[in-house]
Structures are given as structure tokens and as C-alpha cells.
Write a protein that holds these residues in place. Structure first.
Motif, PDB file in Angstrom:
ATOM      1  N   GLN A  49      38.637  40.636  32.923  1.00 63.60           N
ATOM      2  CA  GLN A  49      40.084  40.516  32.725  1.00 63.60           C
ATOM      3  C   GLN A  49      40.786  41.055  33.959  1.00 63.60           C
ATOM      4  O   GLN A  49      40.295  41.978  34.619  1.00 63.60           O
ATOM      5  CB  GLN A  49      40.528  41.335  31.525  1.00 63.60           C
ATOM      6  N   ARG A  76      36.762  49.753  33.540  1.00 69.04           N
ATOM      7  CA  ARG A  76      37.930  49.759  32.654  1.00 69.04           C
ATOM      8  C   ARG A  76      37.499  49.236  31.291  1.00 69.04           C
ATOM      9  O   ARG A  76      36.881  48.168  31.209  1.00 69.04           O
ATOM     10  CB  ARG A  76      39.017  48.872  33.269  1.00 69.04           C
ATOM     11  N   SER A  78      38.226  49.009  26.753  1.00 70.09           N
ATOM     12  CA  SER A  78      39.118  49.138  25.606  1.00 70.09           C
ATOM     13  C   SER A  78      38.317  49.821  24.505  1.00 70.09           C
ATOM     14  O   SER A  78      37.089  49.726  24.479  1.00 70.09           O
ATOM     15  CB  SER A  78      39.632  47.774  25.145  1.00 70.09           C
ATOM     16  N   ASP A  79      38.986  50.511  23.615  1.00 72.62           N
ATOM     17  CA  ASP A  79      38.350  51.198  22.487  1.00 72.62           C
ATOM     18  C   ASP A  79      37.216  52.106  22.958  1.00 72.62           C
ATOM     19  O   ASP A  79      36.052  51.941  22.589  1.00 72.62           O
ATOM     20  CB  ASP A  79      37.858  50.188  21.448  1.00 72.62           C
ATOM     21  N   GLY A 106      45.322  57.889  31.343  1.00 72.11           N
ATOM     22  CA  GLY A 106      44.449  57.394  30.295  1.00 72.11           C
ATOM     23  C   GLY A 106      43.327  58.359  29.973  1.00 72.11           C
ATOM     24  O   GLY A 106      43.412  59.549  30.260  1.00 72.11           O
ATOM     25  N   GLU A 123      39.683  54.222  29.890  1.00 73.60           N
ATOM     26  CA  GLU A 123      40.575  53.495  28.999  1.00 73.60           C
ATOM     27  C   GLU A 123      41.993  53.771  29.460  1.00 73.60           C
ATOM     28  O   GLU A 123      42.502  54.894  29.278  1.00 73.60           O
ATOM     29  CB  GLU A 123      40.379  53.945  27.554  1.00 73.60           C
ATOM     30  N   VAL A 126      48.077  53.025  26.960  1.00 73.89           N
ATOM     31  CA  VAL A 126      48.739  51.876  26.353  1.00 73.89           C
ATOM     32  C   VAL A 126      50.171  51.835  26.869  1.00 73.89           C
ATOM     33  O   VAL A 126      50.867  52.844  26.889  1.00 73.89           O
ATOM     34  CB  VAL A 126      48.724  51.998  24.804  1.00 73.89           C
TER      35      VAL A 126
END
Length: 127
Positions: A49, A76, A78-79, A106, A123, A126
């Protein structure tokens, strides 16, 4: 400037096939794989991504990672909590330190691949 981004990450390994399998099996990283929403996998590349990429140099005597290693890979994710649970379940030692985390940058964790290379898991905050 003609440079568009990172085209690859290459490093030596004592057992390249084993190391490739470890990254694939535990982190979903490597040739023939694609991150969610990154498109269809391709045989020779890992589709990722888009997002921020740190390109930074540290002092030669930094203690941020082991001094016997020239580089540290930062991935990098997520979760992070779910990934750390999966890694621990797979017998992989995980290091977390509260001082590594901040609302601005983060959350972070550290593991090592089977050849001792440091891998930082990040992570991002957000938005």
C-alpha cells in the motif's frame, strides 16, 4: 528529480530460501504477495500500500538497534496487537517499550528474523 520511490530491499542471507519463507509465513512479506487493497500479487514483487516511508540515517553508535547490525528493517503494519499475538503464538520473541510509542508517531514493536536482523513493526497513528 527522477527518483520515484524504493524499488527493492536486498540483503545477504545464510539461507535465502528459509529467510524468504519466514518473512512470507510470519509477516506476509515477499515475492508473490500483496498487501490488502494493493492489487493482485505478481510473481517477483511484493505489492504494498502507498504511505509514508522513513529514509533516515542514525549515528554509527546508536543503541536504537544492535550495534552488530548495519541496518534495521521497519515495516508499516495495521492491527499491531493482532500481529504481535500471531508472532508470539509462532514462537517469535517480541519486544515492546512504552517509550517507543507516542500519539504523534504511532506504536512500535521489535522482532528479529532467524538470521538476527532487527525488524521494527510500526503502526502509524490513526488520522
Amino acid at each position: 528529480m527522477p527518483v520515484l520511490g524504493i524499488g527493492g530491499i536486498f540483503f545477504r542471507a545464510q539461507d535465502p530460501e528459509r529467510l524468504t519463507a519466514w518473512y512470507r509465513d510470519h509477516l506476509g512479506v515477499g515475492p508473490g504477495l500483496a498487501a490488502p487493497d494493493a492489487g493482485d500479487p505478481e510473481e517477483w514483487t511484493w505489492k504494498v500500500q502507498g504511505g509514508p516511508l522513513a529514509f533516515a540515517h542514525f549515528d554509527a553508535d546508536t543503541d536504537y538497534w544492535s550495534t552488530d547490525r548495519q541496518i534495521m528493517l521497519n515495516l508499516r503494519v495495521s492491527d499491531l496487537d493482532r500481529l504481535l499475538d500471531d508472532l508470539r503464538a509462532g514462537g517469535i520473541a517480541v519486544t515492546v517499550k512504552a517509550e517507543w510509542d507516542s500519539p504523534e508517531t504511532g506504536r512500535f514493536a521489535r522482532i528479529h528474523d532467524p538470521e538476527g536482523n532487527p525488524v521494527e513493526l510500526w503502526e502509524p497513528p490513526v488520522d
